[in-house]
Design an enzyme around this catalytic site. Structure first.
Site, short mmCIF file in Angstrom:
data_model
loop_
_atom_site.label_atom_id
_atom_site.label_comp_id
_atom_site.label_asym_id
_atom_site.label_seq_id
_atom_site.Cartn_x
_atom_site.Cartn_y
_atom_site.Cartn_z
N LYS A 147 -55.78 -9.91 45.60
CA LYS A 147 -56.44 -11.21 45.59
C LYS A 147 -57.92 -11.07 45.92
O LYS A 147 -58.75 -11.80 45.38
CB LYS A 147 -55.76 -12.17 46.58
CG LYS A 147 -54.42 -12.65 46.08
CD LYS A 147 -53.90 -13.85 46.85
CE LYS A 147 -52.55 -14.30 46.29
NZ LYS A 147 -51.92 -15.36 47.04
N LYS A 167 -46.73 -8.99 38.12
CA LYS A 167 -45.72 -10.02 38.40
C LYS A 167 -46.14 -11.40 37.90
O LYS A 167 -47.34 -11.69 37.79
CB LYS A 167 -45.39 -10.07 39.90
CG LYS A 167 -46.45 -10.70 40.76
CD LYS A 167 -45.86 -11.13 42.11
CE LYS A 167 -46.87 -12.00 42.84
NZ LYS A 167 -46.36 -12.85 43.85
N LYS A 226 -48.11 -17.99 39.94
CA LYS A 226 -48.50 -19.35 39.62
C LYS A 226 -50.00 -19.52 39.48
O LYS A 226 -50.48 -20.48 38.90
CB LYS A 226 -47.91 -20.36 40.62
CG LYS A 226 -48.23 -20.13 42.08
CD LYS A 226 -47.66 -21.24 42.94
CE LYS A 226 -46.67 -20.77 43.98
NZ LYS A 226 -47.16 -19.82 45.00
N1 AQP Z 1 -42.87 -12.89 40.01
C1 AQP Z 1 -42.04 -13.02 41.03
N2 AQP Z 1 -40.79 -12.49 40.98
C2 AQP Z 1 -39.92 -12.64 42.00
N3 AQP Z 1 -40.21 -13.32 43.13
C3 AQP Z 1 -41.44 -13.86 43.23
N4 AQP Z 1 -42.03 -14.58 44.20
C4 AQP Z 1 -43.29 -14.90 43.81
N5 AQP Z 1 -43.54 -14.39 42.60
C5 AQP Z 1 -42.41 -13.74 42.20
C6 AQP Z 1 -41.39 -14.95 45.45
O1 AQP Z 1 -41.61 -16.33 45.66
C7 AQP Z 1 -41.70 -16.59 47.05
C8 AQP Z 1 -42.87 -17.44 47.36
O2 AQP Z 1 -44.06 -16.85 47.00
P1 AQP Z 1 -45.41 -17.55 47.43
O3 AQP Z 1 -45.67 -18.75 46.65
O4 AQP Z 1 -45.42 -17.75 48.89
O5 AQP Z 1 -46.50 -16.48 47.15
P2 AQP Z 1 -46.64 -15.40 46.09
O6 AQP Z 1 -45.63 -14.33 46.29
O7 AQP Z 1 -48.07 -14.99 46.15
O8 AQP Z 1 -46.32 -16.17 44.74
P3 AQP Z 1 -47.27 -16.40 43.51
O9 AQP Z 1 -46.55 -17.23 42.49
O10 AQP Z 1 -47.83 -15.10 43.02
O11 AQP Z 1 -48.39 -17.31 44.15
P4 AQP Z 1 -49.94 -17.18 44.06
O12 AQP Z 1 -50.26 -17.05 42.61
O13 AQP Z 1 -50.43 -18.45 44.67
O14 AQP Z 1 -50.32 -15.98 44.86
C9 AQP Z 1 -41.75 -15.23 47.74
O15 AQP Z 1 -40.46 -14.96 48.25
C10 AQP Z 1 -42.06 -14.29 46.63
O16 AQP Z 1 -41.52 -13.00 46.86
#
Ligand code: AQP
Length: 334
Positions: free
Chosen positions: A114, A196, A199
């Site tokens: 990030k 991965k 969002k």
């Molecule tokens: N691609 C993924 N595959 C499996 N699990 C995922 N998680 C996120 N992306 C995947 C799981 O979702 C939960 C919550 O994640 P989060 O929103 O707290 O943060 P993150 O992991 O950073 O998710 P994003 O979508 O990538 O958010 P942004 O883009 O805002 O950083 C966790 O249990 C995570 O493992």
């Protein structure tokens, strides 16, 4: 008191949640509800580690709550709450930060990723966010944290901090274990299957949002990047196809290898069009129910208010214990 083991997990309302969040986290939480005592948090304080538009953050927080309930998280079985409603999370985080090494945080892959995107205007919360995550978990004497693969490293830090505190003072925190699902632990971007699904991806075709309409889902799956092999195999050599097989196998409840067998002698066109249908139909009920909850703000308010009250009762006891052990004078009410 219940003798069930305790689960804590959360998702950031940093955008509209994706199929990755759903398969890697949310859908598994639902299955764990009866066996465990659960705390499911909407981690809005984590979300502000990257800039958020206030109006969108409000909307995304309530939408995420609606999606929790629409996916099957039952407020009668699980404590559902918003992180900023329970101030003990940040208070414990300050204590734990005083015991965390800069080097440990600098090694976090998510920070590296990030911060690489963030240029020069990085905020310090992006760096310390894994400590807040450790507080989220440790406040509730959590046994198990169901997360996707991407969060394993952060959980390791939570364990280290718990052990460090227990060694320095005395036994206080339970050492949490990670729980990653066998399938869906790492849903990959539809546009670049080496990273991965996220969002906050700038390319909307890379992710499927839980609120995407059936038509949008179908378009995105059809545009998904594959390869030139032309045979539907479950293989690391074909990461785009493998990702779609993994996703579909979770909805169809069959192994991805068995799913691939259904497409012997058939092309990618047929596979993708079935995959699109499976995903669209799999997400449709969650989307429809979430929309209904979004129209009942009074109900949402009741859920998050009751949740915060229950969570705060537990969190405040743990924080008092911690403050006492580190030498803070207990506050007296007059
Ligand atoms: N691609 C993924 N595959 C499996 N699990 C995922 N998680 C996120 N992306 C995947 C799981 O979702 C939960 C919550 O994640 P989060 O929103 O707290 O943060 P993150 O992991 O950073 O998710 P994003 O979508 O990538 O958010 P942004 O883009 O805002 O950083 C966790 O249990 C995570 O493992």
């Amino acid at each position: 008191m219940s003798d069930k083991k305790i689960i804590f997990s959360g998702i950031q309302p940093s955008g509209k949640i994706t199929l990755g969040n759903y398969l890697g986290a949310l859908s598994n939480w639902v299955e764990l509800q009866d066996e465990y005592q659960n705390y499911y948090c909407i981690v809005d304080m984590h979300a502000i580690t990257v800039p958020q538009i206030p109006k969108d953050l409000r909307e995304n927080t309530l939408l995420l709550l609606s999606q929790y309930i629409a996916s099957g998280i039952d407020p009668n079985k699980s404590t559902i709450f918003i992180q900023s409603h329970v101030p003990q999370h940040v208070e414990l985080s300050w204590v734990l930060q005083s015991m965390t090494y800069m080097g440990e945080l600098g090694r976090m892959t998510q920070y590296k990723d990030k911060s690489a995107k963030g240029g020069e205007n990085l905020n310090s919360a992006l760096f310390t966010y894994p400590v807040l995550m450790a507080s989220d978990i440790l406040l509730y004497s959590t046994d198990l944290v169901p997360v996707g693969e991407d969060q394993k490293q952060h959980l390791e830090l939570s364990r280290d901090l718990a052990q460090r505190f227990n060694n320095r003072y005395s036994d206080t925190f339970k050492i949490p274990e990670v729980y990653t699902p066998k399938v869906g632990a790492r849903v990959m971007s539809l546009q670049d299957p080496s990273k991965k699904m996220s969002k906050s991806d700038e390319n909307e075709n890379g992710y499927i949002s839980l609120m995407d309409s059936n038509d949008v889902i179908i378009k995105k799956v059809k545009r998904a990047v594959t390869d030139s092999v032309g045979i539907v195999n479950y293989s690391d050599e074909q990461p785009g196809i493998k990702n779609l097989l993994d996703i579909c196998s979770k909805f169809e409840k069959v192994s991805p290898q068995d799913l691939a067998l259904r497409y012997q002698g058939k092309g990618y066109g047929e596979f993708k069009s079935d995959a699109a249908e499976i995903i669209a139909q799999g997400l449709r009920p969650v989307r429809e129910k979430a929309n209904e909850y979004m129209n009942d703000k009074a109900y949402l308010e009741e859920i998050y208010s009751q949740g915060a009250q229950k969570a705060e009762e537990v969190a405040s006891k743990m924080l008092s214990k911690v403050y006492k052990k580190i030498g803070f004078i207990p506050k007296k009410r007059i």
